[in-house]
Write a protein that holds these residues in place. Structure first.
Motif, PDB file in Angstrom:
ATOM      1  N   LYS A  31       0.840  -1.185   0.000  1.00 15.37           N
ATOM      2  CA  LYS A  31       0.000   0.000   0.000  1.00 15.37           C
ATOM      3  C   LYS A  31       0.888   1.253   0.000  1.00 15.37           C
ATOM      4  N   LEU A  32       0.631   2.161  -0.918  1.00 19.28           N
ATOM      5  CA  LEU A  32       1.411   3.383  -1.027  1.00 19.28           C
ATOM      6  C   LEU A  32       1.050   4.351   0.088  1.00 19.28           C
ATOM      7  N   LYS A  33       2.051   4.877   0.751  1.00 23.42           N
ATOM      8  CA  LYS A  33       1.846   5.861   1.807  1.00 23.42           C
ATOM      9  C   LYS A  33       2.325   7.214   1.297  1.00 23.42           C
ATOM     10  N   LEU A  34       1.515   8.239   1.490  1.00 28.81           N
ATOM     11  CA  LEU A  34       1.886   9.591   1.090  1.00 28.81           C
ATOM     12  C   LEU A  34       2.605  10.280   2.242  1.00 28.81           C
ATOM     13  N   VAL A  35       3.775  10.790   1.961  1.00 30.81           N
ATOM     14  CA  VAL A  35       4.536  11.585   2.925  1.00 30.81           C
ATOM     15  C   VAL A  35       4.580  13.009   2.382  1.00 30.81           C
ATOM     16  N   ARG A  36       3.990  13.924   3.137  1.00 30.31           N
ATOM     17  CA  ARG A  36       3.969  15.336   2.735  1.00 30.31           C
ATOM     18  C   ARG A  36       5.146  16.045   3.386  1.00 30.31           C
ATOM     19  N   ILE A  37       6.087  16.470   2.576  1.00 27.81           N
ATOM     20  CA  ILE A  37       7.310  17.096   3.063  1.00 27.81           C
ATOM     21  C   ILE A  37       7.088  18.606   3.125  1.00 27.81           C
ATOM     22  N   GLY A  38       7.010  19.131   4.330  1.00 26.63           N
ATOM     23  CA  GLY A  38       6.811  20.561   4.513  1.00 26.63           C
ATOM     24  C   GLY A  38       8.133  21.301   4.451  1.00 26.63           C
ATOM     25  N   THR A  39       8.144  22.422   3.737  1.00 29.39           N
ATOM     26  CA  THR A  39       9.365  23.197   3.592  1.00 29.39           C
ATOM     27  C   THR A  39       9.054  24.643   3.241  1.00 29.39           C
ATOM     28  N   ARG A  40      10.000  25.509   3.533  1.00 30.00           N
ATOM     29  CA  ARG A  40       9.886  26.872   3.025  1.00 30.00           C
ATOM     30  C   ARG A  40      10.037  26.792   1.516  1.00 30.00           C
ATOM     31  N   ASP A  41       9.474  27.757   0.813  1.00 32.39           N
ATOM     32  CA  ASP A  41       9.586  27.678  -0.643  1.00 32.39           C
ATOM     33  C   ASP A  41      10.754  28.489  -1.203  1.00 32.39           C
ATOM     34  N   SER A  42      11.787  28.674  -0.375  1.00 29.11           N
ATOM     35  CA  SER A  42      13.015  29.303  -0.874  1.00 29.11           C
ATOM     36  C   SER A  42      13.749  28.304  -1.770  1.00 29.11           C
ATOM     37  N   GLU A  43      14.646  28.801  -2.573  1.00 29.88           N
ATOM     38  CA  GLU A  43      15.380  27.942  -3.493  1.00 29.88           C
ATOM     39  C   GLU A  43      16.172  26.863  -2.753  1.00 29.88           C
ATOM     40  N   LEU A  44      16.873  27.254  -1.695  1.00 28.60           N
ATOM     41  CA  LEU A  44      17.664  26.285  -0.934  1.00 28.60           C
ATOM     42  C   LEU A  44      16.777  25.254  -0.236  1.00 28.60           C
ATOM     43  N   ALA A  45      15.721  25.711   0.418  1.00 23.07           N
ATOM     44  CA  ALA A  45      14.836  24.786   1.132  1.00 23.07           C
ATOM     45  C   ALA A  45      14.176  23.805   0.169  1.00 23.07           C
ATOM     46  N   MET A  46      13.792  24.279  -1.007  1.00 22.42           N
ATOM     47  CA  MET A  46      13.183  23.385  -2.005  1.00 22.42           C
ATOM     48  C   MET A  46      14.191  22.347  -2.499  1.00 22.42           C
ATOM     49  N   TRP A  47      15.431  22.770  -2.701  1.00 19.99           N
ATOM     50  CA  TRP A  47      16.462  21.819  -3.115  1.00 19.99           C
ATOM     51  C   TRP A  47      16.620  20.737  -2.052  1.00 19.99           C
ATOM     52  N   GLN A  48      16.677  21.161  -0.792  1.00 21.33           N
ATOM     53  CA  GLN A  48      16.826  20.204   0.302  1.00 21.33           C
ATOM     54  C   GLN A  48      15.646  19.238   0.360  1.00 21.33           C
ATOM     55  N   ALA A  49      14.438  19.753   0.198  1.00 20.73           N
ATOM     56  CA  ALA A  49      13.240  18.908   0.230  1.00 20.73           C
ATOM     57  C   ALA A  49      13.244  17.916  -0.930  1.00 20.73           C
ATOM     58  N   LYS A  50      13.661  18.360  -2.105  1.00 18.28           N
ATOM     59  CA  LYS A  50      13.728  17.459  -3.264  1.00 18.28           C
ATOM     60  C   LYS A  50      14.786  16.387  -3.060  1.00 18.28           C
ATOM     61  N   HIS A  51      15.866  16.732  -2.380  1.00 16.67           N
ATOM     62  CA  HIS A  51      16.906  15.752  -2.068  1.00 16.67           C
ATOM     63  C   HIS A  51      16.353  14.681  -1.120  1.00 16.67           C
ATOM     64  N   VAL A  52      15.645  15.108  -0.086  1.00 20.02           N
ATOM     65  CA  VAL A  52      15.011  14.165   0.856  1.00 20.02           C
ATOM     66  C   VAL A  52      13.992  13.307   0.110  1.00 20.02           C
ATOM     67  N   GLU A  53      13.222  13.923  -0.758  1.00 16.65           N
ATOM     68  CA  GLU A  53      12.225  13.195  -1.555  1.00 16.65           C
ATOM     69  C   GLU A  53      12.900  12.099  -2.382  1.00 16.65           C
ATOM     70  N   SER A  54      14.026  12.414  -2.984  1.00 15.28           N
ATOM     71  CA  SER A  54      14.764  11.439  -3.790  1.00 15.28           C
ATOM     72  C   SER A  54      15.261  10.269  -2.941  1.00 15.28           C
ATOM     73  N   ILE A  55      15.790  10.574  -1.776  1.00 12.99           N
ATOM     74  CA  ILE A  55      16.290   9.524  -0.879  1.00 12.99           C
ATOM     75  C   ILE A  55      15.149   8.623  -0.417  1.00 12.99           C
ATOM     76  N   LEU A  56      14.026   9.224  -0.036  1.00 13.54           N
ATOM     77  CA  LEU A  56      12.866   8.422   0.389  1.00 13.54           C
ATOM     78  C   LEU A  56      12.382   7.518  -0.738  1.00 13.54           C
ATOM     79  N   GLY A  57      12.324   8.068  -1.951  1.00 12.73           N
ATOM     80  CA  GLY A  57      11.859   7.288  -3.094  1.00 12.73           C
ATOM     81  C   GLY A  57      12.730   6.087  -3.388  1.00 12.73           C
ATOM     82  N   LYS A  58      14.028   6.239  -3.187  1.00 12.69           N
ATOM     83  CA  LYS A  58      14.963   5.136  -3.431  1.00 12.69           C
ATOM     84  C   LYS A  58      14.931   4.101  -2.309  1.00 12.69           C
ATOM     85  N   ALA A  59      14.710   4.555  -1.093  1.00 12.58           N
ATOM     86  CA  ALA A  59      14.769   3.656   0.058  1.00 12.58           C
ATOM     87  C   ALA A  59      13.457   2.929   0.327  1.00 12.58           C
TER      88      ALA A  59
END
Length: 82
Positions: free
Chosen positions: A8-36
């Motif tokens: 069963k797919l679980k949705l994880v909502r990653i909360g972040t500021r929408d600054s360029e750096l914060a978005m990059w960090q959130a996308k990095h975490v998203e990538s790691i979660l997707g692989k793991a």
């Protein structure tokens, strides 16, 4: 997060500021979660904080802590992000 065996797919909502750096960090975490965890789907929830909105005031003039995190904390407590 649960074991990799779950189907069963679980949705994880990653909360972040929408600054360029914060978005990059959130996308990095998203990538790691997707692989793991193949049973996890992610959604990045960007938001502006008081520190992002008020660009004229010096940070030292803010009396409260959390100028860049208060909105994120509230979204977490309200169950809007994980």
């Amino acid at each position: 997060l649960a074991s990799k065996d779950e189907t069963k797919l679980k949705l994880v909502r990653i909360g972040t500021r929408d600054s360029e750096l914060a978005m990059w960090q959130a996308k990095h975490v998203e990538s790691i979660l997707g692989k793991a965890y193949n049973h996890v789907s992610t959604k990045i929830v960007g938001m502006k904080t008081l520190g992002d909105k008020d660009l004229k005031s010096a940070l030292s003039t803010f009396s409260n802590k959390g100028v860049f995190t208060k909105e994120l904390d509230a979204a977490l407590l309200l169950g809007e992000v994980d």
